[in-house]
Design a protein around this motif. Structure first.
Motif, PDB file in Angstrom:
ATOM      1  N   LEU A  19      99.929 -10.863  32.436  1.00 55.43           N
ATOM      2  CA  LEU A  19     100.247 -10.615  33.674  1.00 55.43           C
ATOM      3  C   LEU A  19     101.704 -10.927  33.489  1.00 55.43           C
ATOM      4  N   LYS A  23     105.837  -7.220  32.612  1.00 53.25           N
ATOM      5  CA  LYS A  23     106.365  -7.024  33.507  1.00 53.25           C
ATOM      6  C   LYS A  23     107.609  -7.791  32.148  1.00 53.25           C
ATOM      7  N   GLU A 279     100.104 -18.445  36.196  1.00 52.75           N
ATOM      8  CA  GLU A 279     100.834 -17.912  36.338  1.00 52.75           C
ATOM      9  C   GLU A 279     101.935 -17.828  35.947  1.00 52.75           C
ATOM     10  N   PHE A 280     102.786 -19.128  36.333  1.00 50.66           N
ATOM     11  CA  PHE A 280     103.922 -19.642  35.292  1.00 50.66           C
ATOM     12  C   PHE A 280     103.966 -19.755  34.176  1.00 50.66           C
ATOM     13  N   SER A 283     103.905 -17.344  31.964  1.00 47.77           N
ATOM     14  CA  SER A 283     105.527 -16.648  32.373  1.00 47.77           C
ATOM     15  C   SER A 283     106.372 -17.623  31.555  1.00 47.77           C
TER      16      SER A 283
ATOM     17  N   LEU B 138     110.714 -15.530  35.899  1.00 51.64           N
ATOM     18  CA  LEU B 138     110.387 -14.891  36.350  1.00 51.64           C
ATOM     19  C   LEU B 138     111.403 -13.540  36.195  1.00 51.64           C
ATOM     20  N   PRO B 139     111.037 -12.588  36.059  1.00 49.67           N
ATOM     21  CA  PRO B 139     112.322 -11.431  35.910  1.00 49.67           C
ATOM     22  C   PRO B 139     112.058 -10.341  37.034  1.00 49.67           C
ATOM     23  N   GLU B 140     110.872 -10.721  38.061  1.00 45.45           N
ATOM     24  CA  GLU B 140     110.434 -10.435  39.270  1.00 45.45           C
ATOM     25  C   GLU B 140     111.469 -10.962  40.765  1.00 45.45           C
ATOM     26  N   THR B 258     104.866 -13.439  40.710  1.00 49.80           N
ATOM     27  CA  THR B 258     103.653 -13.078  39.703  1.00 49.80           C
ATOM     28  C   THR B 258     102.836 -12.442  39.623  1.00 49.80           C
TER      29      THR B 258
END
Lengths: 327, 327
Positions: A19, A23, A279-280, A283, B138-140, B258
């Motif tokens: 995911l 991005k 998900e964190f 990332s 966290l690009p978003e 995310t």
């Protein structure tokens, strides 16, 4: 030219990395490698799903391999093995065993001419970075780390191994009074029991004795004996409906002093509130994959942690953009 | 062999650096350089107090010079000038002018073969690092920075320039509702007025008109017109007694998402609560001086910011100690 990223292990964490790569316009997911039947997995973004046994044939086609197995049994062998073939990133999180893992991975990566970054994520990872920065700034002080509220996989597993337990989830919960004492600058000495409580949701096997199970949980050494533990018995349906979330988080504090007599107190607090732990973490691993691409291209070899990575190396922005917009 | 550190400018910040050096067994303060009468200054730890005019004769005796002047008029010229003679660290904090300051310092340091680290402290500095890490992960998402409660020197100075004002202190105060909205993960769009209020404590000259002064403050462009501002008129004695503290702090947030549809929200919060702004800033500059010593020895030249510094380089601990104790 996008960097080509591979993932070994496609559970919650592997999916979190996939995911995050969506991005990241400078990287793309080439393939997922799995011990399961590859046909059973459809990676995000149309990447290939391939048998782990074939991974060596990809050694010239993957810029960084992100290892998404578990710290108990997968990563201690996998990271060492695959650092012989690829630049790698892992999230090895057994704190006490990091030095030996680092040594083994460093040796393998140096011998094969690759770069490895281990123990990335949030703890170890972002929490560690905050401990380091805060200790470097305030050498006189105390560190505090609190986790939760969130599910501890290790503690949930420990409960599930008790005879008579069909399923279980365990929440680690920081104690509000302890947080307040730390934030006030008192630098309290906190026992294990004073920092966290443990809340357990347990589904019993038919005919199991709730009293025996509760006693087995509350007296379990290391995991529960040193904590105030609450046990709730619920149905499998209720566990599935209300306790399958992946939220987590926590706080790192440094409470330190400056001045001729330590007369000025400073509190540094770093807090994460995460809807999805994998998900964190995925990332963070993805930003680390970017840094590994860049540092490998600069000639770095062997094993690193986030402690060794210039922060700008994690970002897609240029140095000039970073100085203009984020400094 | 301890590294030899110099300080240019011995106000609150210079003294904060001197205090931090006393907690840094790998560095020692050799000398303070001042435009004032050197005899009027007794640096901590028995270091020399010398006229700034003599600083060039120390070029081979100082490993890093820490520049402790102000960003408005001192640092734009001093950092460029002294990067021609020394490795330097500064706390240049005029955000909009950082790119041009960086270019000028980079040019001077490269020409003379030195290493400079600019814009260290907490904002810019630790807040910037947290913005960078959080954006890389966290690009978003959205960034939020709140300052206070603490005295803003620039706003206090602006009030003191109003005719009829003898003295003044201005506190920047974050708005509690805005903090709560950000922490909840709502990603609110916040106007300037919704993020901070401004609280002013003003001593009038004899015969000055309080109404006129209050109106002059509240309508001042850039400084106050866009804020909800409260003005309290008090005596000089009360200002001295209750408003001479140097406490400050603030918070940086990244609220990001995310998931396939952005369905998971993550909040990263970094918070500083500082009893002494200059002592904390001085502590950051001191850790940066350590990093500059090490990176200069590795061959780095030109200008850096904290974005370019591997975190471990700031700490007195070895890589092995850091991995064992803080990772």
């Amino acid at each position: 030219m996008k960097k080509s990223i591979g993932i070994i292990g496609y559970g919650n964490l592997g999916r979190g990395v996939a995911l995050a790569l969506q991005k990241s316009p400078d990287m793309s997911l080439a393939a997922v490698f799995t011990r399961r039947d590859p046909a059973s997995i459809s990676p995000l973004g149309g990447a290939l799903s391939l048998p782990l046994a074939d991974v060596a044939s990809w050694r010239d086609k993957i810029d960084v391999m992100v290892l998404c197995g578990g710290s108990a049994t997968d990563l201690p062998t996998q990271t060492v093995e695959y650092a012989g073939l690829f630049n790698v990133v892992d999230s090895f999180d057994t704190h006490a065993r990091i030095p030996e893992h680092f040594s083994a991975v460093d040796k393998a990566a140096r011998e094969s001419g690759h770069l490895a970054l281990i123990s990335a994520g949030w703890d170890p990872g972002m929490f560690s970075l905050n401990r380091l920065y805060a200790n470097a700034i305030l050498p006189e002080g105390s560190d505090y780390t609190f986790w939760g509220r969130g599910v501890s996989q290790g503690h949930s597993d420990a409960i599930r191994r008790i005879p008579g337990v069909r399923d279980a989830k365990q929440y680690t919960v920081p104690v509000e009074n302890a947080l307040q004492a730390v934030r006030s600058g008192q630098r309290p000495q906190l026992e294990t029991r004073q920092k966290h409580t443990r809340e357990c949701f347990v589904v019993l096997e038919d005919g199991a004795d709730a009293y025996d199970v509760e006693r087995a949980i509350k007296t379990m050494p290391n995991y529960f004996a040193d904590y105030d533990t609450t046990v709730h018995f619920i149905s499998q349906e209720e566990l599935n409906a209300n306790h399958s979330g992946l939220a987590h988080g926590g706080m790192v504090f440094r409470s330190g002093v400056t001045g001729e007599q330590g007369e000025h107190t400073h509190i540094i607090e770093y807090r994460l509130t995460l809807d999805s732990n994998p998900e964190f973490t995925g990332s963070v691993l993805t930003a680390c994959a970017r840094a590994v691409c860049r540092m490998a291209a600069q000639g770095h070899r062997g094993c690193l942690t986030l402690f060794d990575v210039p922060p700008a190396t994690l970002s897609i922005m240029t140095g000039e953009e970073l100085r203009r917009h984020l400094l």
